[in-house]
Each structure stands twice: as structure tokens, then as C-alpha cells.
Design a protein around this motif. Structure first.
Motif, PDB file in Angstrom:
ATOM      1  N   SER A   1      15.115  51.216  30.886  1.00 29.97           N
ATOM      2  CA  SER A   1      13.775  51.393  31.458  1.00 29.97           C
ATOM      3  C   SER A   1      13.053  52.611  30.899  1.00 29.97           C
ATOM      4  O   SER A   1      11.810  52.676  30.923  1.00 29.97           O
TER       5      SER A   1
ATOM      6  N   SER B   1      10.646  51.325  28.413  1.00 29.12           N
ATOM      7  CA  SER B   1       9.743  50.216  28.755  1.00 29.12           C
ATOM      8  C   SER B   1       8.279  50.560  28.503  1.00 29.12           C
ATOM      9  O   SER B   1       7.500  49.729  28.024  1.00 29.12           O
ATOM     10  N   LEU B   2       7.908  51.803  28.842  1.00 30.30           N
ATOM     11  CA  LEU B   2       6.504  52.205  28.700  1.00 30.30           C
ATOM     12  C   LEU B   2       6.061  52.146  27.239  1.00 30.30           C
ATOM     13  O   LEU B   2       4.966  51.659  26.925  1.00 30.30           O
TER      14      LEU B   2
ATOM     15  N   ARG C   1       5.848  48.355  26.021  1.00 31.12           N
ATOM     16  CA  ARG C   1       4.915  47.412  26.643  1.00 31.12           C
ATOM     17  C   ARG C   1       3.799  47.040  25.666  1.00 31.12           C
ATOM     18  O   ARG C   1       3.499  47.792  24.731  1.00 31.12           O
TER      19      ARG C   1
ATOM     20  N   CYS D   1       2.191  43.274  33.971  1.00 32.67           N
ATOM     21  CA  CYS D   1       2.955  44.155  34.867  1.00 32.67           C
ATOM     22  C   CYS D   1       2.032  45.235  35.394  1.00 32.67           C
ATOM     23  O   CYS D   1       1.480  46.034  34.610  1.00 32.67           O
TER      24      CYS D   1
ATOM     25  N   HIS E   1       3.428  48.966  34.612  1.00 37.74           N
ATOM     26  CA  HIS E   1       3.254  49.477  33.240  1.00 37.74           C
ATOM     27  C   HIS E   1       1.854  49.217  32.686  1.00 37.74           C
ATOM     28  O   HIS E   1       1.553  49.597  31.547  1.00 37.74           O
TER      29      HIS E   1
ATOM     30  N   CYS F   1       4.729  42.786  30.050  1.00 40.00           N
ATOM     31  CA  CYS F   1       6.155  43.147  29.984  1.00 40.00           C
ATOM     32  C   CYS F   1       7.032  41.893  29.971  1.00 40.00           C
ATOM     33  O   CYS F   1       6.712  40.879  30.602  1.00 40.00           O
TER      34      CYS F   1
ATOM     35  N   THR G   1      10.825  44.383  26.566  1.00 38.01           N
ATOM     36  CA  THR G   1      10.359  45.679  27.073  1.00 38.01           C
ATOM     37  C   THR G   1      11.293  46.235  28.141  1.00 38.01           C
ATOM     38  O   THR G   1      11.095  47.355  28.614  1.00 38.01           O
TER      39      THR G   1
ATOM     40  N   CYS H   1      11.721  45.666  31.263  1.00 31.67           N
ATOM     41  CA  CYS H   1      10.997  46.076  32.473  1.00 31.67           C
ATOM     42  C   CYS H   1      11.820  45.795  33.728  1.00 31.67           C
ATOM     43  O   CYS H   1      12.237  44.656  33.975  1.00 31.67           O
TER      44      CYS H   1
ATOM     45  N   LYS I   1       9.976  43.131  36.033  1.00 32.00           N
ATOM     46  CA  LYS I   1      10.096  41.739  35.596  1.00 32.00           C
ATOM     47  C   LYS I   1      11.545  41.247  35.697  1.00 32.00           C
ATOM     48  O   LYS I   1      11.794  40.053  35.869  1.00 32.00           O
TER      49      LYS I   1
ATOM     50  N   LEU J   1      10.099  54.655  36.817  1.00 33.52           N
ATOM     51  CA  LEU J   1       8.812  54.017  37.139  1.00 33.52           C
ATOM     52  C   LEU J   1       7.770  55.042  37.579  1.00 33.52           C
ATOM     53  O   LEU J   1       6.632  54.675  37.870  1.00 33.52           O
TER      54      LEU J   1
ATOM     55  N   CYS K   1       4.817  50.021  43.714  1.00 30.73           N
ATOM     56  CA  CYS K   1       5.884  49.015  43.610  1.00 30.73           C
ATOM     57  C   CYS K   1       7.057  49.375  44.511  1.00 30.73           C
ATOM     58  O   CYS K   1       7.594  48.525  45.228  1.00 30.73           O
TER      59      CYS K   1
END
Length: 829
Positions: free
Chosen positions: A664, A667-668, A671, A689, A692, A696, A701, A703, A706, A735, A747
Motif C-alpha cells: 500500500s 499505491s499512491l 494510481r 477510488c 486515492h 485503482c 496499484t 489498493c 479495492k 491511507l 474510508c
């Protein structure tokens, strides 16, 4: 009517029976009534009242004897029938009917006699004879025809009777015993008891052998009550009479008595007593032991709840144990004291016989424990120390069988046998070679106790024997070494093993075709690898690594797979060369396939395997290598990791959360921004998403949103395993990176994560508290969440401010300041 009788208490039943007797007896109370059969019958019935009244006074003694109640119920039925006959006007000759009823009552009294104590028997016996001898000759009146002398004497006792009208002889009794129906047979049994009690049987001309033969014949076919009385009679006849015992020594008869060991408590007790009485005879002792199921039943009775039967069974088993075969049968049935006595005090041959049997018996752990408590270990150790070869071998094999329970291992250690066993393994004398296998097996069991590491040279001596032994002995030595190395206080031992070249000695066993030996070598290598991370990578070349991967792929044993993977998991994560070799060998693909085909069992081995799989995946999710992460995701690791968050052990959850956190982190940067113009195909709506703020995908990615990992990570926060909780917080905190913080917070809040994080402040773990405070500091920067959760958080925060570790005070102050409960630069901190 029987159903009504069963519902009455015994006291109620007796009250009703006495009332019925009084009612029937009242037929004789009217002096104007002619003396007919009913009147004579009523006069006889009147004599039942005092007997039944006495029985009512002893209700606590007799109410639990079904046979007594059955006899009394039969009398009640007969009296009710007589009462109905009195009221009937259609009978032409009632005398015959009432006479039959009278005799029925007499037979019921005869059955009652069998169950009564001595003080009642004489009274009831006299009355029973009167009922059985009664004869009614038709209607008679006081004025025209006097009551018969027979009846008057019986009922009123007013004259002297020179002799009984019906004189029952022993010949009559034997005839009834042989040919009578169940009721007649029961009465005959009672009369036979009377003959025996009055010592009249020996003076009769009847052959006692014939009486015994008749009783033995009826024993096999009669009802339970009669069986009990037969056994009691035979036991009485056998007492102190060897000739009678000889007549009962036939196998067929003894088998019938043995069957009674399986029946109700009273019959079982009497059967034990009779067998004990007959066991004076050597022939009987021999035959009892041979009757199928006899010794098993005696052992069962010995362990039962009836103290009298148990005591008798103990005496009988003790007598039977003079025969070694019987002692062996007792051991098979779970009664080991005779066998242990032979081990302690028997001849050399008997000791070998018992030890050999003990080595072959399939024993439960409870049985092994019982043998240890009964003292079997010490004489077996003595046999090993002082006996000849056959004695030594039988003793070691027996000890091997007993050494699988911890308590017996402790007894072995206290006996000092370990040193002698190790010395035996170094022996090159051909005669002693057969002893080495059981000796090594026992050593493997002893090695499971931590007390073995007191002598730190034991492991080094075992290592030196590895290449000098047969495969079976090698397997036992590897098992022993693995146990020794795994003890928590064995760090010095492990270090010495490394210095003595343990790795070089063990690695060749990985190619062993004997899977048992190979598996034990893997376990030992896995245990040592925990302390030898750097040295391990030096000794494991590419060939070794590929071979270990092949074991993971081909082995049918989860425990072997776990050991092989454990070795790989302990290799340095930073060693990129190792990672490349494992990637080339398709290790991840093999792991995913193995976990997908797992049966889903929750056994310790399965849990361990899942933990080690997660540990290996951590290597392949290194955040500094995005290509490796992408390869891992394409192999399908993310769904597996999410599954482990929910179904794995706390260790598996910790490792799965760690791997997901590493994924993770990137992930940013991976994306696809929704502002990008470089889409060949427009992304689907589902791919967007909110966290992000882009598109994703799980496999590209990584995520967490997801992948569906967020709810599972928040669920872990409710656990008390702080290592897993900390890893989950770290994953969730990815996150809350600056650029996506608000989306991440929303989230987490949507999945009830804020409340879970607040509750963590109560945790006793500083690292967990520190991470939770960092996240709350970010969450409470958003007014909506500050308003919604601030009040519930302030209780925990204020308490934490007063009790927390000094390292947390500044962070607590920042969060309180966010809630406007404290100035940021408060002097309190």
C-alpha cells in the motif's frame, strides 16, 4: 393396571394392599354367614395383615427390590379376583375358583420368601404352606358340617398336628427343579435353600451331584431372578466342599457363570463370589482364564462402582495372575499390576516375557501413564543395566513404547539411563548393535525434556554419530537434535552446534530418499536457521534452494512443507540473489497453489504453514522494489493476504498486514489519476477510488480499498495481540498520507475504524498507542470527525495523559489541542 401400579409409591401401594386384605378378611366377620369356601378363604387371608404391616415398617429396606413388589402385586391381583368372585352370583361351584386363587397367593408368597430376611422367612414360610395346602370341599355351615380338621388346624392353630397333610420331600424338590415352570422352579429353589440351611441335604438319599447338574442345566435358560438364586445356592453348596466344587469345574458351567458377569449388579456380584469360591481348584483357575471375555469383564468390574464386586474381582484377578498368560490377558484389558509385579520379582524368563509383551501392546497414553505410576520403568531400566542381551533388548523395546508420555520421560531421566543409552550408540560391539535402534528412539523422546540441555555435550556427541549410523538411527538422532535445539534455553547449545559444523552435516540429508529422515533433517535445519541467518545464506547455494523449493512443491506433508519454507523465510530479506533464485523457481506460484488447495483445517501444522507462507510473501512485497511487488500481485498474493487477515492466527495476521502495508505504500504513486489524458480505454466507474482520487486496481496499484482489506484490518484492532494490531495500524496509516489523508480518514470512519482506534488507547503497548495517537491527530484535524468522535476520545486521552509513557506525552498533548481541550504549548507536558 400395571401402569397405575408403577405410578404409586411403595408406601401407597402397601397401604392399599393392607386395606384390601382387611376388606377380604371381613367376609369372615359376620357370624350369621354360613362357613363356605369364601369364609374359609377370608379366615386364611386375615393372617396376611400382620405380615404386610411388618413389611410396611421396613419400607426403606425393601422398596428398591423389584422382585418383592412383583410378588406383592401378584397377591394384590389374586385378592382382587377373590373379591370379584364373592360378588358374582353366576358361579355354580365357586370352591374350585377360590381354591385356585388361594394356591396362587401361596405361590406368590413362595417367591416373596426368596427375597426376605431370615426374621421374616419363618412366619411367611408357615403361612405359605397353609395357602398351598388349603382344600375347599364345597359349601358348609357351622350347624351342619364342621370345618375340616386340616383347615382348622392350619388357620387357627387350635389343635396339634401330628404331620403335614402334604409332606414335601427332597425328591419332590428335585423333580420341580428339573421339570417345573418358572414359578414352581422358584418355590423349589426356596425349598432347596431350606434343606441346605437345615443341613438336611446330606442326610437325604438324593445324589447331590444330580442336584448340581439340574441347577447347572437350568442356569443357562432360566429368568434373571432364578439365575441369581441358583448362583447363590451353588455358592452356598460349594462353600468349604471340595467335592461339590469339583462337580462345578466343567467349562460349560463356568462359561455360564462368566456370562453372569455381564448382567445386573446383584447377579454380577454373586457370580464373582462363586468364581472366587471355586478358584481354590487349579483346574478352575486354568479354565477361567481361558473363557473368552472373563478377564476383560473382571477388570471392568474391578474398575466399577460396586465396592463388594470390585473387591471380589481384585482377589480373583490376584489368584488368576499366578498364571503368566492370565497376567498378560489382564495387561491387554488395561490392568497392569500383575505384569509389573512379574517385572519386579519374576524369574528372568518371566521378566523377558512381560517386557516383550509390553513392547508389543498397543497402549493409550492413559495406559502408559498407569504403567509408569505402577512402577514399570525402574525394573525395566534395571533389566537394561544388568540383564543379558535378550533381557536388555526386551527392556529397551518396552521402554520405547512407554516413553511417548512426558511423565514417563521424567522417570527415565531420573533413572540416569540417558548416559548409558548414548554410550551404547558409540559401541562397535556387534552383539550390541541390535540395541542401538531402540536406544536412539528413547533418546529422541528424552531429548524433548529441557533438562537434557544440562549436559551441553550431548548434542555434540549426537552430531558426531550422524554419519556413523543406519537410516533409522539417523532419524532418531535428528529428531533428538531438533528437540534439543528448540528448547528456549538452548542458545549456547545451538552456538556450539554451529561451531561443530552442524550445517555441513545436516545439508546432505535434504537429498535423502527416506522422507522421514529428510523431514527430521528439515526440522533441525529450520530450528538452527533462526539463529544462523547470515551463515545460512553462505551455506545454501542455488542447488540447495531449488531443492528446498521442490520439496515444498512435491511433499504431501504440511509439516515438512512448513519446515522447508521456514528455512527459506529465515534467509536475509535483503539478499536479492536469494530472492531472484526463489522467483526463478516459481516459489510464489507454488505457495498460492498450495494455500488454494488447502483443506481449510485449523490444525497446528496448518496454522504454522500459513504463518510461514505469509512470512515468505513479506520478502516479495519489499516496498523498494515495485517490479517485484507487481510480480507478486500478478501471482495472486493480495487475495491470499486479505484472507489471512480474517482466518489466520495472530502471527499470520501480523505478517499479512505487514505485507499489505508494504504494498500500500506505493499505491499512491501507482494510481492512475482521473485527470490523465493517456488512457487507451476509458477506465470503468468501478475502478475509481475515492481514497486515492484516481483509478485503482488490486494487481497493479495494490489498493487496500479495492482489495477489500480495510474492514479486515479494522477488525484486527479489536484483538489483544498487539503485534498484529500494530501491523494493522501501520497498514491503515498508509491511507493517511498527506495527499490522500481526508479520503483515507473518511474510508476508515465509514468502516467504524475511528471508534476502534480510540479504544486502542487503553492498550498497554506503547508502540500501538503511539501509532493510534498519530492517526487520531490526523483524524481530528477534520471538524466533522472532531465533533462526532471527540467527546468519546477525550475520556481516554485525559486518562492517558496522566498515566502514559513519557515518550507519548507530547503526542497526547497535540491530540488534546486538536480537541481544544489543551493549549498546544501546555506547561503540563
Amino acid at each position: 393396571m400395571n401402569m397405575i401400579m408403577e405410578k404409586r409409591s411403595f408406601s401407597e401401594f402397601m397401604s392399599e394392599l393392607v386395606a384390601l386384605v382387611d376388606e377380604v378378611a371381613s367376609f369372615a366377620m359376620n357370624p350369621e354367614v354360613e362357613i363356605d369356601a369364601f369364609t374359609e378363604f377370608a379366615m386364611l387371608v386375615e393372617k396376611l395383615a400382620p405380615i404386610f404391616s411388618d413389611l410396611s415398617d421396613k419400607i426403606t429396606v425393601i422398596e428398591n427390590k423389584p422382585s418383592i413388589r412383583k410378588s406383592l402385586e401378584s397377591i394384590e391381583t389374586s385378592l382382587s379376583r377373590a373379591k370379584a368372585l364373592k360378588k358374582s352370583s353366576s358361579l355354580k361351584d365357586p370352591s374350585k375358583h377360590i381354591e385356585d386363587t388361594t394356591h396362587d397367593i401361596g405361590r406368590s408368597l413362595g417367591l416373596l420368601l426368596l427375597e426376605l430376611s431370615t426374621d421374616f422367612r419363618e412366619k411367611v414360610g408357615t403361612l405359605q404352606k397353609q395357602f398351598m395346602n388349603a382344600r375347599f370341599g364345597g359349601n358348609m355351615s357351622l350347624s351342619s358340617s364342621p370345618v375340616s380338621l386340616e383347615f382348622a388346624n392350619d388357620v387357627y392353630g387350635g389343635g396339634e398336628i401330628e404331620e403335614e397333610i402334604v409332606n414335601v420331600t427332597i425328591e419332590d424338590v428335585v423333580l420341580q427343579l428339573k421339570n417345573g415352570n418358572d414359578e414352581e422352579f422358584a418355590v423349589a429353589l426356596w425349598r432347596l435353600k431350606e434343606f441346605i440351611r437345615d443341613e438336611k441335604l446330606e442326610s437325604c438319599l438324593v445324589n447331590e451331584e444330580a442336584v448340581v447338574a439340574v441347577l447347572l442345566n437350568r442356569l443357562r435358560s432360566c429368568k434373571a431372578d432364578n439365575r441369581l438364586n441358583i448362583i447363590q445356592l451353588l455358592r452356598n453348596m460349594a462353600s468349604g466342599n471340595d467335592d461339590t466344587k469339583e462337580k462345578m469345574a466343567e467349562t460349560e458351567f463356568l462359561s455360564a457363570v462368566v456370562k453372569s458377569l455381564t448382567r445386573d449388579a446383584e447377579e454380577r456380584r454373586e457370580a464373582v463370589g462363586l468364581l472366587l469360591e471355586l478358584s481354590d481348584l487349579p483346574a478352575v483357575r486354568r479354565q477361567i482364564g481361558r473363557i473368552q471375555g472373563c478377564i476383560v469383564m473382571l477388570v471392568s468390574i474391578l474398575n466399577g462402582s460396586d465396592p463388594i464386586a470390585s473387591q471380589g474381582a481384585a482377589k480373583l484377578l490376584d489368584i488368576l495372575s499366578s498364571n503368566t498368560q492370565n497376567a498378560l490377558h489382564m495387561a491387554e484389558a488395561g490392568y497392569f499390576k500383575p505384569l509389573v509385579q512379574y517385572l519386579k520379582k519374576g524369574s528372568d524368563m518371566n521378566k523377558i516375557l512381560m517386557a516383550t509383551a509390553l513392547s508389543r501392546l498397543v497402549l493409550t497414553d492413559h495406559s502408559k501413564l498407569s504403567l509408569g505410576k505402577d512402577g514399570a520403568i525402574e525394573p525395566l531400566v534395571n533389566m537394561f543395566h544388568t540383564g543379558k542381551l535378550e533381557s536388555k533388548l526386551s527392556a529397551l523395546n518396552a521402554l520405547q513404547n512407554l516413553s511417548s508420555v512426558t511423565e514417563n520421560v521424567q522417570l527415565l531421566i531420573r533413572s540416569g539411563i540417558a548416559g548409558s543409552l548414548l554410550q551404547l550408540l558409540f559401541s562397535v560391539t556387534s552383539v550390541l548393535m541390535t540395541l542401538r535402534e531402540p536406544a536412539s528412539a528413547i533418546l529422541a523422546r528424552i531429548a524433548q525434556s529441557e533438562s537434557i540441555i544440562v549436559n551441553q555435550d550431548v548434542a555434540q556427541q549426537m552430531l558426531s554419530l550422524l554419519n556413523l549410523s543406519s537410516p533409522i538411527i539417523q532419524g532418531h538422532l535428528l529428531e533428538a537434535l531438533s528437540s534439543i535445539a528448540a528448547h528456549p534455553r538452548a542458545s549456547k547449545v545451538r552456538r556450539k552446534m554451529k561451531e561443530k559444523g552442524a550445517l555441513q552435516l545436516i545439508l546432505p540429508f535434504l537429498k535423502e530418499t527416506n522422507t522421514t529422515t529428510r523431514s527430521k533433517a528439515l526440522n533441525l535445519l529450520y530450528t538452527l536457521s533462526k539463529d544462523l541467518t547470515d551463515e545460512l545464506s553462505e551455506h545454501l547455494d542455488e542447488a540447495h534452494l531449488i531443492h528446498i523449493v521442490n520439496i515444498v512443491s512435491s511433499s504431501s506433508s504440511d509439516s515438512e512443507k512448513a519446515a522447508a519454507l521456514g528455512i527459506l523465510s529465515n534467509l536475509p530479506v535483503s539478499d536479492k540473489k536469494v530472492t531472484d533464485i526463489l522467483k526463478k523457481a516459481n516459489l510464489l506460484s507454488i505457495l498460492i497453489s498450495n494455500m488454494a488447495s488447502s483443506t481449510g483445517s485449523n490444525s497446528p501444522v496448518t496454522r504454522t504453514l500459513a504463518e510461514i507462507v505469509a512470512c515468505v510473501i513479506v520478502r516479495f512485497t519489499n516496498p523498494s522494489d515495485k517490479k517485484l511487488q507487481l510480480y507478486s500481485a500478478e501471482q495472486g498474493v493480495i487475495p491470499l493476504l486479505v484472507k489471512l487477515l480474517s482466518s489466520g492466527s495472530s502471527i499470520a495476521k501480523f505478517r499479512a498486514a505487514t505485507a499489505l502495508a508494504q504494498l500500500s505504500q506505493n499505491s499512491l504513486s501507482l494510481r492512475r489519476s482521473r485527470k490523465s489524458k493517456w488512457f487507451c480505454v476509458n477506465p470503468s466507474v468501478e475502478a475509481y477510488c475515492e481514497v486515492h482520487d484516481g483509478y485503482c486496481y488490486v494487481n497493479s496499484t495494490f489498493c487496500l480499498v479495492k482489495a477489500g482489506a480495510v474492514p479486515a484490518l479494522i477488525k484486527i484492532l479489536e484483538d489483544k495481540e498487539w503485534e498484529a494490531v500494530e501491523a494493522a495500524l501501520i497498514a491503515l496509516s498508509t491511507l493517511l498520507q498527506d495527499e490522500i489523508c481526508e479520503g483515507g480518514i473518511n474510508c476508515i470512519a465509514k468502516n467504524s475504524g475511528v471508534q476502534a482506534i480510540i479504544k486502542i488507547l487503553e492498550a498497554g503497548d506503547v508502540k500501538v498507542q503511539e501509532k493510534a495517537l498519530w492517526m487520531l491527530d490526523r483524524i481530528f484535524r477534520i471538524e466533522e470527525h472532531r465533533v462526532k468522535y471527540g467527546e468519546s476520545a477525550q475520556v481516554f486521552l485525559i486518562d492517558l495523559a496522566q498515566t502514559c509513557d513519557s515518550r507519548l506525552k507530547s503526542t497526547v498533548a497535540k491530540v488534546l489541542a486538536e480537541l481544544e481541550l489543551l493549549q498546544v504549548q501546555s506547561s503540563y507536558f
